[in-house]
Write a protein that holds these residues in place. Structure first.
Motif, PDB file in Angstrom:
ATOM      1  N   GLU A 270       0.825  -1.202   0.000  1.00  0.00           N
ATOM      2  CA  GLU A 270       0.000   0.000   0.000  1.00  0.00           C
ATOM      3  C   GLU A 270       0.865   1.260   0.000  1.00  0.00           C
ATOM      4  OE1 GLU A 270      -2.793  -0.206   3.221  1.00  0.00           O
ATOM      5  OE2 GLU A 270      -3.340  -2.279   2.761  1.00  0.00           O
TER       6      GLU A 270
ATOM      7  N   ILE B  54     -11.450  -1.035   0.513  1.00  0.00           N
ATOM      8  CA  ILE B  54     -10.732  -0.617  -0.683  1.00  0.00           C
ATOM      9  C   ILE B  54      -9.399  -0.011  -0.257  1.00  0.00           C
ATOM     10  CG2 ILE B  54     -10.703   1.026  -2.611  1.00  0.00           C
ATOM     11  CD1 ILE B  54     -13.681   0.657  -2.906  1.00  0.00           C
ATOM     12  N   ASP B  55      -8.321  -0.553  -0.798  1.00  0.00           N
ATOM     13  CA  ASP B  55      -6.990  -0.031  -0.455  1.00  0.00           C
ATOM     14  C   ASP B  55      -6.841   1.415  -0.915  1.00  0.00           C
ATOM     15  OD1 ASP B  55      -6.241  -2.390   0.690  1.00  0.00           O
ATOM     16  OD2 ASP B  55      -5.065  -3.105  -1.005  1.00  0.00           O
TER      17      ASP B  55
ATOM     18  N   ASN C  21     -10.297   1.513  -8.742  1.00  0.00           N
ATOM     19  CA  ASN C  21     -10.070   0.817  -7.479  1.00  0.00           C
ATOM     20  C   ASN C  21      -8.762   0.042  -7.604  1.00  0.00           C
ATOM     21  OD1 ASN C  21     -10.085  -0.841  -5.196  1.00  0.00           O
ATOM     22  ND2 ASN C  21     -11.601  -2.248  -6.063  1.00  0.00           N
TER      23      ASN C  21
ATOM     24  N   GLU D 247      -6.147  -2.455  -5.858  1.00  0.00           N
ATOM     25  CA  GLU D 247      -5.898  -3.426  -4.793  1.00  0.00           C
ATOM     26  C   GLU D 247      -4.403  -3.744  -4.812  1.00  0.00           C
ATOM     27  OE1 GLU D 247      -6.288  -6.171  -1.705  1.00  0.00           O
ATOM     28  OE2 GLU D 247      -7.713  -4.665  -2.420  1.00  0.00           O
TER      29      GLU D 247
ATOM     30  N   LYS E   5      -0.900  -5.550  -3.646  1.00  0.00           N
ATOM     31  CA  LYS E   5      -0.407  -6.814  -3.101  1.00  0.00           C
ATOM     32  C   LYS E   5       1.115  -6.798  -3.085  1.00  0.00           C
ATOM     33  CE  LYS E   5      -4.472  -8.791  -2.690  1.00  0.00           C
ATOM     34  NZ  LYS E   5      -5.032  -9.090  -1.335  1.00  0.00           N
TER      35      LYS E   5
ATOM     36  N   PRO F 268      -6.784 -12.336  -6.494  1.00  0.00           N
ATOM     37  CA  PRO F 268      -6.880 -10.922  -6.113  1.00  0.00           C
ATOM     38  C   PRO F 268      -7.664 -10.090  -7.124  1.00  0.00           C
ATOM     39  CG  PRO F 268      -4.691 -11.409  -6.941  1.00  0.00           C
ATOM     40  CD  PRO F 268      -5.397 -12.723  -6.831  1.00  0.00           C
TER      41      PRO F 268
ATOM     42  N   GLN G 242     -11.141 -10.426  -6.100  1.00  0.00           N
ATOM     43  CA  GLN G 242     -11.307  -9.612  -4.893  1.00  0.00           C
ATOM     44  C   GLN G 242     -11.549  -8.153  -5.257  1.00  0.00           C
ATOM     45  OE1 GLN G 242      -7.891  -9.709  -2.291  1.00  0.00           O
ATOM     46  NE2 GLN G 242      -8.730  -8.172  -0.896  1.00  0.00           N
ATOM     47  N   ALA G 243     -10.734  -7.613  -6.179  1.00  0.00           N
ATOM     48  CA  ALA G 243     -10.896  -6.223  -6.605  1.00  0.00           C
ATOM     49  C   ALA G 243     -12.219  -6.017  -7.332  1.00  0.00           C
ATOM     50  CB  ALA G 243      -9.730  -5.815  -7.499  1.00  0.00           C
TER      51      ALA G 243
ATOM     52  N   GLN H  68     -15.014  -5.899  -4.711  1.00  0.00           N
ATOM     53  CA  GLN H  68     -15.000  -4.597  -4.034  1.00  0.00           C
ATOM     54  C   GLN H  68     -15.638  -3.525  -4.922  1.00  0.00           C
ATOM     55  OE1 GLN H  68     -10.807  -4.298  -3.653  1.00  0.00           O
ATOM     56  NE2 GLN H  68     -10.692  -5.369  -1.704  1.00  0.00           N
TER      57      GLN H  68
ATOM     58  N   TYR I 232     -10.811  -1.449 -12.205  1.00  0.00           N
ATOM     59  CA  TYR I 232     -10.120  -2.006 -11.041  1.00  0.00           C
ATOM     60  C   TYR I 232      -8.849  -2.718 -11.498  1.00  0.00           C
ATOM     61  CZ  TYR I 232     -12.759  -6.144 -12.565  1.00  0.00           C
ATOM     62  OH  TYR I 232     -13.308  -7.166 -13.310  1.00  0.00           O
TER      63      TYR I 232
ATOM     64  N   VAL J  77      -5.056  -4.739  -9.920  1.00  0.00           N
ATOM     65  CA  VAL J  77      -4.254  -5.305  -8.835  1.00  0.00           C
ATOM     66  C   VAL J  77      -2.799  -4.947  -9.103  1.00  0.00           C
ATOM     67  CG1 VAL J  77      -3.473  -7.404  -7.673  1.00  0.00           C
ATOM     68  CG2 VAL J  77      -5.863  -7.194  -8.422  1.00  0.00           C
TER      69      VAL J  77
END
Length: 314
Positions: A37, A69-70, A81, A83, A85, A114, A117-118, A121, A141, A143
């Motif tokens: 992040e 949400i990161d 969005n 995400e 990692k 992931p 996952q995004a 979200q 979105y 990753v």
């Protein structure tokens, strides 16, 4: 906050404790995620502030749970969005079975996809925007993979993986790609600020209850740790804390110990608990220490307790 809790546990667990390695592994994973992040934040901080709005670490109520949400980027013609990692080793995403396969030193571990996952979200974000009667542009979105040492594979040649997954250093170029894709500005900066304000107002940061983490509290070492040699058991001598192991003197070594207490036992401490944890006998000294830290006090006399202010752990 969970990182700080696990740091306190790892620091205070005896070297030969059977759960020491388990907590070290958990801490390492948490720090890796946080580093991902931070790395993304570094690149996105280079964007013109007047053109974009960045929201980080959102946790928004959704149905009976929350979605997180990161990093959310708001722009008049699109939202993104991100995400983030931070995997080590080699990773390969299998879209067909929604799994990420990580390989390190010949050992494989399976994680969730992931990208899915995004996507989930983002779907929840769209529901939230609709429920709050906001108009919004297309939402993309992605990753991002933080470590430049990670080998990224796409064995199945999935177009979705090629598009949705990138290294963190490429995030700015992904934004430029999306700008070319969505050129029509459907929102004004004022509209974006309204959405951002509502998201921030709706944000509900996760409050960690140490009691839910199954911490080995009775096995943890009490006392003040020497900041020089890391040995516990500093003693109060003429207004200083003295380490009997290396002779180091400190006026502030107790602050770290008190932070550990709050992280491990909850955000409340009284005079007796402080004396027990720091290894001191004097009620007056304990009172002086508690008052000197500008903690939030409640109750009176023997029933008085102290809690940390919001900025205590910064």
């Amino acid at each position: 906050m969970k990182i700080l809790i696990y740091e306190a546990v790892v620091k205070r667990l005896p070297f030969n404790h059977p759960r020491k390695k388990d907590f070290q592994t958990k801490l390492m994973k948490l720090k890796a995620g946080y580093k991902g992040e931070v790395d993304l934040d570094y690149y996105l901080s280079q964007l013109p502030e007047k053109e974009y709005i960045l929201l980080q670490g959102l946790r928004i109520p959704h149905l009976k749970t929350h979605f997180q949400i990161d990093t959310l980027l708001l722009y008049p013609s699109f939202f993104i969005n991100f995400e983030s990692k931070n995997y080590a080793g080699e990773i390969d995403i299998d879209i067909a079975f929604d799994q990420l396969i990580r390989t390190i030193d010949g050992k494989q571990d399976i994680y969730g996809n992931p990208i899915l996952q995004a996507k989930t979200q983002t779907t929840n974000l769209i529901t939230w925007l609709n429920n709050n009667s906001f108009s919004f542009p297309p939402i993309e979105y992605f990753v991002t993979i933080s470590s430049s040492q990670t080998m990224i594979k796409n064995s199945n040649k999935s177009p979705e993986v090629f598009y949705r997954l990138c290294r963190t250093a490429r995030a700015l170029y992904k934004i430029e790609e999306v700008k070319l894709k969505y050129k029509s500005e459907t929102l004004t900066i004022k509209d974006l600020k309204k959405i951002a304000h509502k998201l921030i107002k709706s944000d509900q940061p996760l409050i960690i209850n140490p009691k839910e983490l199954n911490l080995p509290l009775t096995d943890l070492t009490k006392g003040i740790q020497c900041p020089e040699c890391q040995v516990f058991g500093m003693k109060r001598i003429h207004g200083n804390w003295l380490c009997s192991s290396c002779g180091h003197l400190s006026k502030t070594a107790h602050i770290s110990a008190i932070k550990d207490f709050f992280l491990l036992h909850g955000f409340s401490i009284n005079n007796r608990q402080l004396r027990d944890f720091l290894g001191i006998d004097s009620v007056d000294l304990a009172t002086h220490i508690l008052k000197s830290l500008n903690l939030i006090s409640t109750g009176s006399k023997k029933n008085k307790t102290y809690s940390p202010p919001p900025d205590f752990f910064k």
